[in-house]
Scaffold this motif. Structure first.
Motif, short mmCIF file in Angstrom:
data_model
loop_
_atom_site.label_atom_id
_atom_site.label_comp_id
_atom_site.label_asym_id
_atom_site.label_seq_id
_atom_site.Cartn_x
_atom_site.Cartn_y
_atom_site.Cartn_z
N SER A 1 23.98 44.26 76.86
CA SER A 1 24.12 44.32 75.41
C SER A 1 24.05 45.75 74.93
N VAL A 2 24.52 45.96 73.70
CA VAL A 2 24.32 47.22 72.98
C VAL A 2 23.04 47.04 72.16
N ASP A 3 22.06 47.91 72.36
CA ASP A 3 20.75 47.76 71.74
C ASP A 3 20.71 48.51 70.41
N TYR A 4 20.09 47.86 69.40
CA TYR A 4 20.00 48.42 68.06
C TYR A 4 18.53 48.36 67.60
N ILE A 5 18.22 49.19 66.59
CA ILE A 5 16.95 49.11 65.87
C ILE A 5 17.26 49.07 64.38
N LEU A 6 16.67 48.11 63.69
CA LEU A 6 16.85 47.93 62.25
C LEU A 6 15.54 48.28 61.56
N ARG A 7 15.59 49.21 60.61
CA ARG A 7 14.39 49.67 59.91
C ARG A 7 14.53 49.39 58.42
N PHE A 8 13.52 48.74 57.86
CA PHE A 8 13.53 48.42 56.42
C PHE A 8 12.11 48.61 55.87
N TRP A 9 12.02 48.64 54.53
CA TRP A 9 10.76 48.95 53.84
C TRP A 9 10.30 47.77 52.99
N ILE A 10 8.98 47.63 52.95
CA ILE A 10 8.34 46.69 52.01
C ILE A 10 7.21 47.44 51.31
N ARG A 11 6.69 46.84 50.24
CA ARG A 11 5.58 47.49 49.54
C ARG A 11 4.42 46.52 49.28
N ASP A 12 4.40 45.42 49.96
CA ASP A 12 3.30 44.45 49.80
C ASP A 12 2.82 43.99 51.16
N PRO A 13 2.18 44.84 51.94
CA PRO A 13 1.70 44.41 53.27
C PRO A 13 0.69 43.29 53.20
N THR A 14 0.03 43.09 52.06
CA THR A 14 -0.91 41.96 51.95
C THR A 14 -0.20 40.63 52.05
#
Length: 467
Positions: A402-415
């Motif tokens: 496979s071709v390996d990917y990394i997806l990065r995203f943000w949240i602001r409510d870790p609780t």
């Protein structure tokens, strides 16, 4: 030989003086009890007089009237209180206390009204008992209402009943005789004399000072916690320091007021402190670590942290431990020393933004540019994923299948949790890839039988056969 006999005579003289002192105390105690008995007999005998008996009957009738008034008005007051759910809590607490004391409030109002009418319409002697009962009822009501400020049930009961007894004796006029009896009941420790009267004074004075200290502490805590300019950790520190100062000052001022010598207490506390320093090193370490945590503001109530295998948000900062509540409802009490010496990840130390990473792979037949675009769009379609902070997708390598990917995203409510948001993004990727025909490869193995080799199998009966 003379020294020996002199020592015996001195020992006998001390014993004789000690017995004489005990005998004097016993005689004083008996004399006080006789005075109390005489006054009690005189008071009970006076109740048999006609006008005194009438006053007793009036008091009983007023008690019955107060009971009837409470039976009629208490349910209506309770229904009215239930319609005031939007009121501040302190007003509702006051209403609850008044509701519980309605009978006494009605009786106090009725007895004072009757007493003033009787005093104007008759001779003072014909309302003497009514005046005593009115003063007693009012004093008891005031004590019952004010002692509600004491949070400790045991201390509240001790102060309340002690104040009732002291006020009753003072109004009836038996405080001097009772004081003599209590003073005569004493124990001597060298030059220090500890009597029941001193103990009662100490309980009342220290109790009153503790009530005042608690009231001041509660008011100061409310003011401090409502100040938004002070950080939550500093608020906790200031409140705890105020509690220690006010309660400590109330205790030592109360001891000094009843005549307790604090010099010996200081020496004793120093000796105890040395022993505690060796025996309670961990406890002291946790206390000091708690103060350091409050001062450097590394963690504060509401922060989301992870230490070891524990992930959750801080519920409270204690003097010895930090309370952390996890997503599954468990509450962990972590010693302050572990947070100072160990590694702690604070997900919301300076801000609430948290970046999460997801790894996945696609087939070599799929266009990497399309895969990146579809993955970013799928992630941004999930709730809690921020769109004002860019979601990115990068190729991390070319794997075996496979071709390996990394997806990065943000949240602001870790609780709100991390595992659930990762799972939602994975589901969004699955749906998007199926919609656009992008395959997610997985390792496949092929087994080949070489020419000339034989495969052995096992028959159902357990015998081996060859094919």
């Amino acid at each position: 030989m003379p020294c020996r006999w002199g020592g015996i005579f001195c020992c006998r003289r001390r014993r004789w003086r000690g017995a004489e002192a005990i005998n004097n105390q016993f005689e004083s105690l008996l004399g006080g009890l006789r005075d109390l008995q005489g006054q009690a007999e005189t008071f009970l005998g006076s109740l048999l007089r006609p006008w005194n008996a009438y006053q007793v009957l009036i008091v009983l009738a007023l008690l019955a009237a107060a009971h009837l008034l409470r039976a009629v008005l208490a349910p209506r007051l309770h229904d009215w209180m239930r319609t005031r759910s939007g009121w501040p809590k302190w007003r509702l607490r006051v209403l609850v206390v008044i509701h519980r004391r309605l009978r006494m409030i009605f009786f106090v109002a009725l007895i004072w009204l009757t007493y003033m009418v009787m005093r104007e319409a008759t001779w003072p002697s014909r309302s003497y008992i009514l005046g005593i009962v009115a003063n007693l009822a009012l004093a008891w009501l005031i004590v019952a209402l004010t002692t509600r400020l004491i949070g400790n049930p045991v201390l509240r009961a001790v102060v309340r009943y002690g104040a009732w007894i002291w006020i009753t004796l003072r109004i009836v006029g038996l405080n001097d005789e009772t004081g003599e009896v209590l003073e005569a009941t004493a124990i001597d420790f060298g030059e220090t004399r500890l009597s029941l009267l001193t103990l009662l004074h100490a309980v009342l004075i220290i109790g009153a000072l503790l009530i005042a200290a608690r009231f001041i502490t509660v008011q100061a805590s409310a003011r401090i916690q409502s100040n938004e300019d002070i950080s939550p950790s500093m608020q906790v520190l200031v409140v705890k320091v105020a509690q220690v100062l006010f309660y400590g000052a109330a205790f030592f001022v109360g001891l000094n007021a009843v005549g307790v010598d604090l010099t010996g207490l200081a020496v004793l506390s120093g000796a105890i402190g040395v022993g505690l320093g060796f025996g309670l090193q961990k406890v002291v370490s946790n206390l000091v670590s708690g103060v350091i945590i409050l001062l450097d503001k590394s963690i504060k109530p509401g922060d989301v942290i992870s230490t070891g295998d524990t992930f959750g948000w801080i519920n409270a900062l204690g003097a010895r431990y930090v309370s952390i509540t996890t997503r599954d409802g468990k509450e962990y009490l972590i010693p302050n020393e572990d947070l100072i010496t160990g590694q702690v990840v604070n997900w919301s130390h300076s801000n609430d933004f948290v970046r999460l990473d997801i790894h996945f792979g696609t087939s070599y037949a799929d266009n990497p540019h399309e895969v990146r675009r579809i993955a970013i769009a799928a992630a941004e379609s999930v709730d809690r994923v921020l769109t004002d902070r860019p979601t990115v997708c990068h190729i991390t390598g070319f794997g075996d299948s496979s071709v390996d990917y990394i997806l990065r995203f943000w949240i602001r409510d870790p609780t709100g949790g991390l595992t659930n948001i990762r799972g939602n993004v994975y589901l969004a990727l699955w749906d998007a890839f199926r919609e656009h025909g992008i395959s997610i490869p997985f390792p496949q193995r092929e087994v080949k039988v070489l020419e000339g080799s034989r495969l052995a199998t096992t028959a159902p009966g357990g015998a081996a056969t060859a094919e």
